[in-house]
Enzyme design. Structure first.
Site, PDB file in Angstrom:
ATOM      1  N   ILE A 106       0.750  -1.097   0.098  1.00  0.00           N
ATOM      2  CA  ILE A 106       0.133  -0.066  -0.121  1.00  0.00           C
ATOM      3  C   ILE A 106       0.836   1.164   0.041  1.00  0.00           C
ATOM      4  CG2 ILE A 106      -0.164   0.047   2.373  1.00  0.00           C
ATOM      5  CD1 ILE A 106      -2.932   1.093   0.079  1.00  0.00           C
ATOM      6  N   ASP A 107       2.049   1.121   0.746  1.00  0.00           N
ATOM      7  CA  ASP A 107       3.009   2.404   0.672  1.00  0.00           C
ATOM      8  C   ASP A 107       3.351   2.831  -0.915  1.00  0.00           C
ATOM      9  OD1 ASP A 107       4.427  -0.023   0.472  1.00  0.00           O
ATOM     10  OD2 ASP A 107       6.175   0.725   1.635  1.00  0.00           O
TER      11      ASP A 107
END
Length: 257
Positions: A106-107
């Protein structure tokens, strides 16, 4: 107050903003009220910054399930009136042209979203994020996240050398980049090799993507704490954007109000 949390493999970074999401220029993201970093929060541990009595909104992007669970436990015990929102691939406004978006970091997707928004959404771009792992990802015009490359960051490389050999020491990534390209002792030789390998790998992978997808050097965005040690070896025209993931978390949180 909105508290954005970027939970990584070596710690959690926080940034606080007003929770009213004022309109701002994409090229000039808002300055946080404060920032903080911790390794892991335990329920009995005080938060590193004073928090208001009124309920806060926590918006989290996490790639570490243990630190994520620890933060949730801390909020439940110490701030039961606060709200917690965990970002996922479903919150990303880019088209995700990857095989398993639910398993993509997700980063990476948040950083890509922030970079895409900050550069005006006008052309393809490359995002380099250097931390425990280094990622080199492509966002293709008109807003397609195509994934990219992942390789071990400096800290992981130092640890691997120390753990896989009998006589090489396990060093720390302290950012002490050696100016000389030759190490006169084992420790300086390791630092010279690892940091220059990081810079060389980043430059090579970016050049490969630039050639294939016609991305200009002005559209390369670099971020991450581990980029500081090798920044001097990267092209000056690349844009250094610290806090890119936290900026992206805030942007996505405002879209989801």
């Amino acid at each position: 107050m909105m508290i954005c949390a970027d939970i990584g493999n070596s710690g959690t970074k926080f940034a606080a903003y007003p929770d009213n999401c004022p309109a701002v220029d994409a090229n000039d993201p808002p300055v946080p009220l404060w920032t903080a970093r911790v390794a892991t929060l335990t329920p009995s541990q005080p938060f590193p910054r004073p928090l208001p009595a009124l309920a806060n909104r926590w918006v989290v992007a996490s790639v570490d399930s243990h630190r994520q669970a620890a933060l949730r436990a801390w909020i439940e015990q110490n701030r039961p009136a606060d709200r917690l929102q965990l970002l996922s691939h479903r919150d990303i406004p880019l088209q995700l042209a990857v095989d398993q978006p639910e398993r993509t970091g997700i980063d990476r997707m948040v950083a890509a979203t922030a970079a895409w928004n900050r550069t005006g959404r006008k052309m393809s771009l490359i995002v380099v994020d250097a931390g425990t792992a280094v990622t080199v990802d492509l966002v293709e015009f008109p807003g397609v996240f195509r994934g990219g490359n992942i390789f071990p960051g400096a800290e992981a490389c130092f640890g691997a050398l120390g753990g896989a050999t009998d006589q090489l020491p396990a060093l720390q990534d302290d950012g002490r980049f050696p100016d000389e390209p030759l190490g006169s002792a084992t420790e300086s030789a390791i630092r010279s090799g690892v940091y220059r390998m990081q810079a060389g790998a980043v430059r090579f992978l970016v050049e490969q993507l630039q050639q294939r997808f016609e991305v200009s050097s002005q559209e390369v965005i670099v971020t991450g704490g581990a980029i500081l040690a090798i920044r001097k070896l990267l092209p000056a025209e690349w844009t250094f954007s610290p806090g890119l993931v936290l900026d992206g978390i805030r942007h996505l949180a405002c879209l989801k109000r």
